[in-house]
Design an enzyme around this catalytic site. Sequence first.
Site: not given
Ligand code: ADP
Ligand code: MG
Ligand code: MG
Length: 914
Positions: A38, A108, A117, A119, A352, A470, A591, A647, A801, A804-806, A868, A888
Amino acid sequence: MAKKATPKKPGKSSKYVYFFGNGKADGNRSMRDTLGGKGAGLAEMSRAGLPVPPGFTISTDVCSLYYKQKGKIPSAVDAQIAENIRKLEKAAAATFGSTSNPLLVSVRSGAKFSMPGMMDTILNLGLNDAAVEGLKVRTSNGRFAFDSYRRFMQMFGSVVLEIPKDVFEREFEAVKHAKGVALDTDLDEQALREVVQRYKKVIRDGAKRDFPQEPREQLTMARDAVFRSWMNPRAQEYRRIYDIPDHIGTAVNVQMMVFGNTGDRSATGVGFTRNPATGAREFYGEFLVNAQGEDVVAGIRTPQPIAELEKVLPTAYRQLRDITTRLERNYKDIQDFEFTIQDERLFMLQTRSGKRTGYAAVIIATDFVAERLITPKEAILQIDPESLSQLLAPGFDQQEWGKIPVATRGLPASPGAASGQVVFSADDAVQWSDQGKPVILVRRETVPDDIRGMFVAQGVLTATGGMTSHAAVVGRQMGKPSIVGAAALEVDEDGRTCSVNGHMIREGDFVSFDGLTGEVKLAKVASKPSEILQVLHGQLEPKKSDIYRRFKQILTWSDKYRRMGVRANADQPDQAELAYAFGARGIGLCRTEHMFFGEGRIPIVQRMILADNETDRRAALAELLPLQREDFYGVFKAMHGEPVTIRTIDPPLHEFLPKREELMVEIARLEARPHGVDELETKLALLRRVEQLHEFNPMLGHRGVRLGITYPEITEMQTRAIMEAACRLAKEGLKVTPEIMIPLVGHVKELRDQKAVVNRVAAEVMKEQGVRVKYLVGTMIEVPRGAMTADEIATEAEFFSFGTNDLTQMTFGFSRDDIGKFLRVYQDKKILDKDPFATFDVDGVGPVLRTGVELGRRARPGLKMGVCGEHGGDPSSIHFFEKVGLDYVSCSPYRVPVARLAAAQAALDVKVGD
Ligand code: ADP
Ligand code: MG
Ligand code: MG
């Protein structure tokens, strides 16, 4: 995929905090190790002059320090943060903690690899009782100011102070209820003030302290909470599944807030530059007017498709399209982006590489090459090899599928046909699938904790959420068929039922769905092979299948770059044919004992085993001979002259006999009823032999070369069958290349003994048949002693050959059949990261294998060597095999495409002498 971060020594001169804003940035896109994905993306976008709210990134090194120093952050880091806050205040023209013009920020998380989702993020930090009034005056929007405050308190309360989310939800619902409104946007300032008051009490009760009013304290606490979230159980589980190491840590991004919740001229949304499910070249995503942050993905309101943004906010829409197209060209990859529009002004918040299905990966990479955005070489490096195995997954028989009425439709989040029994929790999904049942995980919406259940399910079906929820994101990444937002489903997770348009679905009922169309049906439906398999089996013309042509294209490109050969492990002619069609050029492991299980053969094999003298044993072997010869003939033919490694018999003989307990039960039953004398006699004889053959440790017992040495007539018969089949093909004018392989050799004299038998019989057969066939005699290196004395063994062996299992089993001393009992605990306790039987253990088994390679080549330069075993089809293991210079890899037929691509990636990645 995971590389080790270069550890930095902490010190006064080290840089821990990186600023971005105003068209400049301290970092850039290549710094994902330090800034996380990020942070690197924000830096890169800032440099490119895109509208990104300014901010700074606290590096992943600080996360490592946080853990190393048990939660203490060095003062050098704190000083750099303070300095960057001052910089940010200038850039934002607002002041942290000011009541008239407060600077608000988001905090963030962001690791090197995205973990959707897993962290936590906190928005609107910097607000307090005074600042919220200032914000109201400044914006003349009291509703907005208090909406932002209550969101902040809730996020801070749950993430930092660890008060359960639903405690806040309950208070929020209570206010909504009292005001008689359904949507959160319908609450006015007065109502939101009340929510804030209630939240304060929740925090006082739950955290035994007041909500912190001082912004700098808020920031420090939020920062540390993000670091702590790196080690939360669901994040750890996620990393385990995706092989992301724990030590790399997360960065923390502190960024000026922009607001999508100021009214109808504001919005927030997420999108992709192309369709991540199908790969189609279309702008794709969702947005919500008057909303903030996670509202879009959280499924609170149903978002609108992004195309509608063109009507609602046309200028911002056009700018967004323009920017994201540029981002795609700049990154040479499909982009997954987040944006916010504040009073018609567009801001970019994240970009990303987009997670995509295997299907989309293949479409996108080949399209990119056609669009001249990337070269074929770059295309190869872009595709996760596992994508290719997803393409081989089955679909429904459209005829049968068409007969069943559609129960409901949802959003087609991740393609693929899924059919199974409904369960309503991740735990049940795991339990049922452990019992071998196919399950469909049905949830109102999935949460990151569900990931284990999703992993084992045939498919995932949710009632709420959009294409970027998610369940959708994770489903696509796992290649798991998924449908989300099937709004007609009313799910009662506690009651373990759900209803759809008047039909009741109970736990255990069958449901099927098509993740490409979004159709859900209430029945069990058989699936059928993928388009690619249909083409390979000649049921579909190649030119009628677009996906087949692209699949083939990628493999053709791969073949140009790979150094290692790819063979298949196949025991039967039909498997060998499929493997050849998938591009295997050779059999790395046939085999022979699997042939013994063929129809009507087991009784003959048992007669051979029961024989208590050589004559009887030879008589039974003579019956097996023509059957094996036929099999070998078929396998040779299917390989069109490519080498076929066969074999000789490997498993302990008792594997061909019934289990002792079963025999005793049958005997008891026979004795209790009238029976033929013969029948009882046979069973009793069997039982006696089973008891004789019983071993305490069969995996280390009478098996492999040890069988051939004690019963040379078995090796003789097998050699005869191989050579007779080969001679027949040679006489038919076809090319054959047999490689006869003796398993489990640990001492050169074992091989010498068996090689003499093979050579003697081969000479006999060739003389009888009047034709010469070139063949090799080699061995498996799978006993550690074999590897450590490979120079001696190579004086006899014409090829190696690596089994790698054994080799893994014997190097670790782990029985591969019993590791399941403790592997999970080993992983939980971080003793082992991965299952060493799935991913080759480079650190421990690696040196044993490497020794085998080096000693073998020293004694016999140019000695042909392959591997193998399961590892032959595993991309990260393939990487290691490329490094040690094997000739191989050999894997199961379905993994051959994966191995071809992975071998190309490995060759491009591994430099000579690495
Ligand atoms: P995640 O990795 O879970 O997507 P983010 O850090 O990207 O978490 O943020 C969660 C939400 O908050 C996202 O929708 C993001 O666009 C929004 N957000 C994060 N920082 C800002 C900001 N500075 N202003 C407005 N919205 C933000
Ligand atoms: Mg995000
Ligand atoms: Mg988040």
